[in-house]
Write an enzyme that holds these catalytic residues in place. Structure first.
Site, PDB file in Angstrom:
ATOM      1  N   HIS A 100       0.878  -1.122   0.054  1.00  0.00           N
ATOM      2  CA  HIS A 100      -0.029  -0.171  -0.034  1.00  0.00           C
ATOM      3  C   HIS A 100       0.906   1.168   0.158  1.00  0.00           C
ATOM      4  O   HIS A 100       1.866   1.164   0.374  1.00  0.00           O
ATOM      5  CB  HIS A 100      -0.849   0.098   1.431  1.00  0.00           C
ATOM      6  N   ASP A 103       2.420   1.965   3.207  1.00  0.00           N
ATOM      7  CA  ASP A 103       3.593   0.889   3.737  1.00  0.00           C
ATOM      8  C   ASP A 103       5.022   1.400   3.552  1.00  0.00           C
ATOM      9  O   ASP A 103       5.818   1.231   4.308  1.00  0.00           O
ATOM     10  CB  ASP A 103       3.356  -0.312   3.231  1.00  0.00           C
ATOM     11  N   HIS A 270     -10.675 -13.794   4.761  1.00  0.00           N
ATOM     12  CA  HIS A 270     -11.950 -13.080   4.214  1.00  0.00           C
ATOM     13  C   HIS A 270     -13.039 -13.957   4.138  1.00  0.00           C
ATOM     14  O   HIS A 270     -13.964 -13.879   4.384  1.00  0.00           O
ATOM     15  CB  HIS A 270     -11.716 -12.144   3.076  1.00  0.00           C
ATOM     16  N   ASP A 308      -5.081 -13.521   9.837  1.00  0.00           N
ATOM     17  CA  ASP A 308      -4.143 -13.306   9.010  1.00  0.00           C
ATOM     18  C   ASP A 308      -2.867 -14.165   9.205  1.00  0.00           C
ATOM     19  O   ASP A 308      -1.593 -13.740   9.139  1.00  0.00           O
ATOM     20  CB  ASP A 308      -3.475 -11.987   8.671  1.00  0.00           C
ATOM     21  N   ASP A 338      -0.551 -12.436   2.427  1.00  0.00           N
ATOM     22  CA  ASP A 338      -0.971 -11.364   3.230  1.00  0.00           C
ATOM     23  C   ASP A 338      -1.454 -12.126   4.710  1.00  0.00           C
ATOM     24  O   ASP A 338      -2.390 -12.163   5.271  1.00  0.00           O
ATOM     25  CB  ASP A 338      -2.749 -10.850   2.936  1.00  0.00           C
TER      26      ASP A 338
HETATM   27  C1  XUL Z   1      -7.227  -6.410   5.012  1.00  0.00           C
HETATM   28  C2  XUL Z   1      -6.404  -6.921   3.687  1.00  0.00           C
HETATM   29  C3  XUL Z   1      -5.768  -5.668   3.094  1.00  0.00           C
HETATM   30  C4  XUL Z   1      -5.833  -6.080   1.566  1.00  0.00           C
HETATM   31  C5  XUL Z   1      -4.976  -4.657   0.848  1.00  0.00           C
HETATM   32  O1  XUL Z   1      -7.820  -7.583   5.445  1.00  0.00           O
HETATM   33  O2  XUL Z   1      -6.679  -7.925   3.245  1.00  0.00           O
HETATM   34  O3  XUL Z   1      -4.435  -5.885   3.339  1.00  0.00           O
HETATM   35  O4  XUL Z   1      -5.359  -7.128   1.063  1.00  0.00           O
HETATM   36  O5  XUL Z   1      -5.626  -3.753   1.065  1.00  0.00           O
HETATM   37 CO    CO Z   2      -5.763  -8.940   1.674  1.00  0.00          CO
END
Ligand code: XUL
Ligand code: CO
Length: 442
Positions: A100, A103, A270, A308, A338
């Site tokens: 991002h 970052d 997710h 994560d 991630d």
């Molecule tokens: C948040 C997530 C983010 C996206 C990128 O849960 O997964 O890090 O991958 O913004």
């Molecule tokens: Co992500």
């Protein structure tokens, strides 16, 4: 300067190795079905979790010990992290990374200063990329952490925030073009709502659609050729995110004529937060020709939030690799970790140990899935299970040659309705056999 002085270049030592800083299964050059493991898996290091994460949790402050901790000037720290990042990429031999905007470079007092900071760091990254094999898988912008995004970004009630978010995405696309990112990711962040009591849902979702169109138009204006990706997540930080899961987001993309312009970036944790399996989300995207990339991680079965974790579940990686191979690979996507080390894994070397486990777990998944596809294991089971649609009334149904009158006539003439066992236990046993065989090197 060397940052990770306790780690040498990580090598493949095979399944019997007891070295936590060696690969047991991932052998980058090994050929599987005509491609190297490296080409199949396209691993990517997530800059945020690896170089920006302090290892906080909702009840405690950061525990991470990092080689750049004693640098106080934010820009000097950002530069040191770039150096350390390329050292880690090289030692792990990973072909990609992802970030991002926030970052890589600190935010300034104004948006202009933020962009200036970013330009300096992007130039440094570009310079490092010239002598490194590691390419940019995707970039994105963080339109969720700063307090200005408290009510959302493109779905904010505040038009100034919508404009601010657009300016950041515009810059992100320019950065993506400069560094040659293969894709550009949109994760909704705070694009959702806390309560319907104060939310104009219709306007917010329409604005999101408008935002994506403007981003796509700007990309073609500047000649950015990356694949746009959208990353579904059902909740957290909002109580409802508009990009809830693949099916919901697919409907959103279709409604706003965006379904031929974006693909999905699917994250395992997710999927589970949405009450789906990882492979469900991958399958749904694949059958709709929308599978673009993967955020590789896993959730904790007993915790209700996005933990994560680095992937270690071999069933999940096998079923994920099955979907990815059936998709013909990920084209402009890859397997982006991630994933973050646990708060208790605070040593700098843990960053390597954790990536190694993730890479080995997906390498095993690749081996198993490839063999199962080569031997048509699931395909044969499924073909047999649906054989009634290959002839007679079943063929008429799928070819559109029947109607309720003819179907009723068929049903009335049946002497009995015969079903066969689905034998799911046997199928799971077969999957176990393939995993065990791959582990024993067969
Ligand atoms: C948040 C997530 C983010 C996206 C990128 O849960 O997964 O890090 O991958 O913004
Ligand atoms: Co992500």
């Amino acid at each position: 300067m060397e940052y990770f002085t306790n780690v040498k270049k990580v090598k493949y030592e095979g399944i019997d190795s007891k070295n936590p800083l060696a690969f047991k299964i991932y052998n980058a050059e090994e050929i599987i079905g005509g491609k190297t493991m490296e080409e199949h898996l396209k691993f990517s290091v997530a800059y945020w979790h690896t170089f920006a994460e302090e290892l906080t949790d909702p009840f405690g402050s950061g525990t991470a010990i990092r080689p750049w901790d004693n640098i106080t000037d934010p820009m000097e720290k950002a530069k040191a992290k770039v150096e350390a990042a390329f050292e880690l990429f090289d030692k792990l031999n990973v072909p990609y990374f992802a970030f991002h905007d926030v970052d890589i470079a600190p935010e300034g007092e104004s948006l202009k200063e933020t962009f200036e900071n970013m330009d300096i760091i992007v130039d440094l990254i570009k310079e490092k990329m010239e002598t490194s094999k590691t390419k940019l898988l995707w970039n994105t912008v963080n339109n969720f952490s700063h307090p200005r995004f408290v009510h959302g970004a493109a779905s904010s009630n505040n038009a100034d925030v919508f404009a601010y978010a657009a300016a950041k995405v515009k810059k992100g696309l320019e950065v993506g073009k400069k560094l040659g990112s293969q894709s550009y990711v949109f994760w909704g962040g705070r694009e959702g709502y806390e309560s319907l009591l104060n939310t104009d849902m219709g306007l917010e979702v329409d604005n999101l659609g408008r935002f994506f169109h403007m981003a796509i138009d700007y990309a073609s204006k500047i000649g950015y050729e990356g694949q746009f990706l959208i990353e579904p997540k059902p909740k957290e930080p909002t109580s409802h995110q508009y990009d809830f899961d693949v099916a919901t987001t697919h409907a959103f993309l279709q409604k706003y004529n965006l379904d031929d312009k974006l693909k999905f970036n699917i994250e395992a944790n997710h999927a589970t937060l949405a009450g789906h399996s990882f492979e469900h989300e991958l399958r749904y995207a694949r059958i709709n020709k929308m599978l673009g990339s993967v955020d590789a991680n896993q959730g904790h079965p007993l915790l209700g939030w996005d933990t994560d974790e680095f992937p270690s579940d071999m069933y999940a990686t096998t079923l994920a690799m099955y979907e990815i191979l059936k998709n013909g690979g990920l084209e402009k996507g890859g397997l982006n970790f991630d994933s973050k080390v646990r708060r208790t894994s605070f040593e700098p070397e843990d960053l390597f140990r954790a990536h190694i486990v993730g890479m080995d777990s997906f390498a095993l998944g690749l081996k198993v899935a490839h063999k199962m596809i080569e031997e048509n294991v699931f395909e044969n089971i499924i073909d047999k299970r649906y054989k009634s649609f290959n002839e007679g009334i079943g063929k008429d149904i799928v070819e559109g040659n029947t109607d309720f009158d003819k179907l009723t006539e068929h049903a009335l003439n049946l002497k009995e309705v015969k079903n066969e066992s689905g034998q799911l236990e046997v199928i799971k046993g077969v999957l176990n056999q393939y995993i065990l065989q791959a582990l024993s090197g067969k």
